[in-house]
Design a protein around this motif. Sequence first.
Motif, short mmCIF file in Angstrom:
data_model
loop_
_atom_site.label_atom_id
_atom_site.label_comp_id
_atom_site.label_asym_id
_atom_site.label_seq_id
_atom_site.Cartn_x
_atom_site.Cartn_y
_atom_site.Cartn_z
N LYS A 109 18.44 47.38 15.90
CA LYS A 109 17.38 47.15 16.90
C LYS A 109 16.04 47.46 16.25
CE LYS A 109 15.97 48.03 21.62
NZ LYS A 109 16.20 48.79 22.86
N VAL A 110 15.18 46.44 16.21
CA VAL A 110 13.90 46.57 15.50
C VAL A 110 12.97 47.55 16.20
CG1 VAL A 110 11.80 45.31 14.85
CG2 VAL A 110 14.05 44.26 14.51
N SER A 111 12.35 48.41 15.39
CA SER A 111 11.33 49.32 15.92
C SER A 111 10.33 49.63 14.81
CB SER A 111 11.97 50.62 16.43
OG SER A 111 12.47 51.38 15.34
N ALA A 122 -8.17 35.53 -5.46
CA ALA A 122 -7.13 36.58 -5.47
C ALA A 122 -6.91 37.12 -4.06
CB ALA A 122 -7.56 37.72 -6.39
N LEU A 123 -5.68 37.00 -3.59
CA LEU A 123 -5.27 37.57 -2.31
C LEU A 123 -4.47 38.83 -2.58
CD1 LEU A 123 -4.89 37.36 0.82
CD2 LEU A 123 -2.81 36.04 0.34
N ASN A 124 -4.97 39.96 -2.10
CA ASN A 124 -4.31 41.26 -2.33
C ASN A 124 -3.84 41.83 -1.01
OD1 ASN A 124 -4.94 41.37 -5.20
ND2 ASN A 124 -7.06 41.70 -4.57
N ILE A 125 -2.54 42.05 -0.90
CA ILE A 125 -1.96 42.62 0.32
C ILE A 125 -1.47 44.03 -0.03
CG2 ILE A 125 -0.18 42.37 2.07
CD1 ILE A 125 -0.41 39.25 0.84
N LEU A 126 -2.22 45.02 0.39
CA LEU A 126 -1.84 46.41 0.14
C LEU A 126 -0.90 46.87 1.26
CD1 LEU A 126 -2.00 49.15 -1.26
CD2 LEU A 126 -4.16 49.58 -0.04
N VAL A 127 0.37 47.04 0.90
CA VAL A 127 1.36 47.57 1.85
C VAL A 127 1.30 49.08 1.73
CG1 VAL A 127 3.78 47.59 2.53
CG2 VAL A 127 2.78 45.52 1.52
N LYS A 128 0.73 49.72 2.74
CA LYS A 128 0.51 51.17 2.65
C LYS A 128 1.74 51.96 3.09
CE LYS A 128 -3.71 52.63 2.61
NZ LYS A 128 -5.07 53.11 2.98
N SER A 129 2.19 51.71 4.32
CA SER A 129 3.31 52.52 4.82
C SER A 129 3.93 51.87 6.05
CB SER A 129 2.83 53.93 5.17
OG SER A 129 1.82 53.87 6.18
N CYS A 130 5.05 52.42 6.46
CA CYS A 130 5.67 52.07 7.75
C CYS A 130 5.91 53.37 8.52
CB CYS A 130 7.00 51.36 7.54
SG CYS A 130 6.89 49.74 6.77
N ARG A 131 6.05 53.24 9.83
CA ARG A 131 6.40 54.42 10.62
C ARG A 131 7.38 54.03 11.72
NH1 ARG A 131 0.36 55.35 13.25
NH2 ARG A 131 0.40 53.63 14.77
N ASN A 132 8.24 55.00 12.03
CA ASN A 132 9.23 54.86 13.12
C ASN A 132 10.17 53.68 12.92
OD1 ASN A 132 7.91 57.04 14.45
ND2 ASN A 132 6.44 55.60 15.34
N LEU A 133 10.58 53.44 11.67
CA LEU A 133 11.58 52.39 11.44
C LEU A 133 12.92 52.78 12.06
CD1 LEU A 133 10.95 51.48 7.68
CD2 LEU A 133 10.13 50.26 9.72
N ALA A 134 13.75 51.78 12.32
CA ALA A 134 15.07 52.03 12.88
C ALA A 134 16.00 52.64 11.83
CB ALA A 134 15.66 50.72 13.38
N ILE A 135 17.02 53.35 12.30
CA ILE A 135 18.08 53.82 11.41
C ILE A 135 19.00 52.64 11.13
CG2 ILE A 135 20.09 55.35 11.19
CD1 ILE A 135 17.55 56.91 11.10
N ASP A 140 15.88 56.84 1.80
CA ASP A 140 16.11 57.70 2.96
C ASP A 140 14.82 58.08 3.69
OD1 ASP A 140 17.49 59.12 4.81
OD2 ASP A 140 17.88 60.86 3.52
N SER A 141 14.16 57.07 4.28
CA SER A 141 12.93 57.37 5.03
C SER A 141 12.70 56.31 6.11
CB SER A 141 11.73 57.40 4.09
OG SER A 141 10.54 57.59 4.84
N THR A 142 12.42 56.77 7.30
CA THR A 142 12.00 55.87 8.39
C THR A 142 10.48 55.85 8.51
OG1 THR A 142 12.30 57.66 9.98
CG2 THR A 142 14.14 56.11 9.72
N ASP A 172 -7.86 49.16 7.20
CA ASP A 172 -6.41 49.21 7.37
C ASP A 172 -6.07 48.81 8.80
OD1 ASP A 172 -6.58 50.25 4.87
OD2 ASP A 172 -5.99 52.29 5.42
N GLU A 173 -4.89 48.22 8.97
CA GLU A 173 -4.50 47.81 10.32
C GLU A 173 -2.99 47.95 10.48
OE1 GLU A 173 -5.18 44.03 13.38
OE2 GLU A 173 -6.27 44.12 11.49
N TRP A 174 -2.60 48.54 11.63
CA TRP A 174 -1.19 48.66 11.96
C TRP A 174 -0.70 47.40 12.67
CZ3 TRP A 174 2.06 52.30 10.27
CH2 TRP A 174 1.54 53.53 9.84
#
Length: 348
Positions: free
Chosen positions: A15-17, A32-45, A78-80, A135-137
């Motif tokens: 279940k996506v979260s 040049a297109l630069n996509i900085l992937v910084k982080s994720c939060r509250n991912l599913a197990i 091992d990180s959500t 930055d944008e979530w």
Amino acid sequence: MTSVYSETGDYGNVKVSGEILLNINYIYKTGALNILVKSCRNLAIADERRQRTDPYVKAYLLPDKSRQSKRKTKIKSDSTNPEFNETLKYVISQSQLETRTLQLSVWHYDRFGRNSFLGEVEIPFDSWNFENQGDEWFVLQPKVEVVTDFGLQYKGELTVVLRYIPPDRNLMLPLGQFQEDTPSTSGKRGFKKGKKGDSHLPSGGILEVLIKEAKNLTAVKSGGTSDTFVKGYLLPDDSKATKHKTPIVKKSVNPQWNHTFAFSGLNSRDIRNVCLELTVWDKESLSSNIFLGGVRLSTGNGVSNGKEVDWMDSQGEEQLLWQKMIDSPGAAVEGVLMLRSSMGKHRP
């Protein structure tokens, strides 16, 4: 087919979260297109049994789902709430960028089985504000449709320059300016340059088509290459007498031809009733040539000389470029066209 497009994996099992934090930057000067992937939060197990998630992020610039378009981050163990801080880089022109959609998907890496889908975001660049450097979530979304329509799959791009010279402007140009086709491909097709002292000029208007280059063609030979050429017809006439072909560029999926086709005897009414069909092929010496994609340039109204025909089906950039040429008689207009994966009912 699925492995080529890297869509193998388990969808719907988790279940996506959660959300993903991005910083998207485009440098107009260098493309040049630069996509900085910084982080994720509250991912599913993802792995319920082991109660863990080993996430990574994958990117495509849709509609291109080829390997050339794919980018990936490293896997975080091992990180959500993983911290990536990785930049995924593309080089693309501004005009092409406006036709693309960035697809970023998050996956759980399974060393012993199929990776699990954890959510995705799609960002259309036609309305994206690149002045915003912050930055944008983004909230991760479930996969709406897993089945890919391969009829619409990305097959690469073809760059062409068109010029229509109406009959009344024909006499104002030096003869040598008309025909850039090589003698070997010219023959009786189209017209030839006059001999010394020959004042003969082709009658009617002239359509010049400069086949510049293609990018990201399908590789069909071992070593990841193709031996490519372009074939052109001016429909409804698809006889051998009107066929044009470029030379073959060997061992390249990004060939440059810079080769001109010319079609003569066209008045202003004709140019609205014909369709320029260009198809890209891989040359095979011992078997049939392999179709790599094509485009059709016309008004796209489905009608030629009062009759309904299925090949007057140009749309989007194909249609816009043809109309731009009609609206600018005597002027060269350039366009980058997405190759179709099928030419429908009419296929040379």
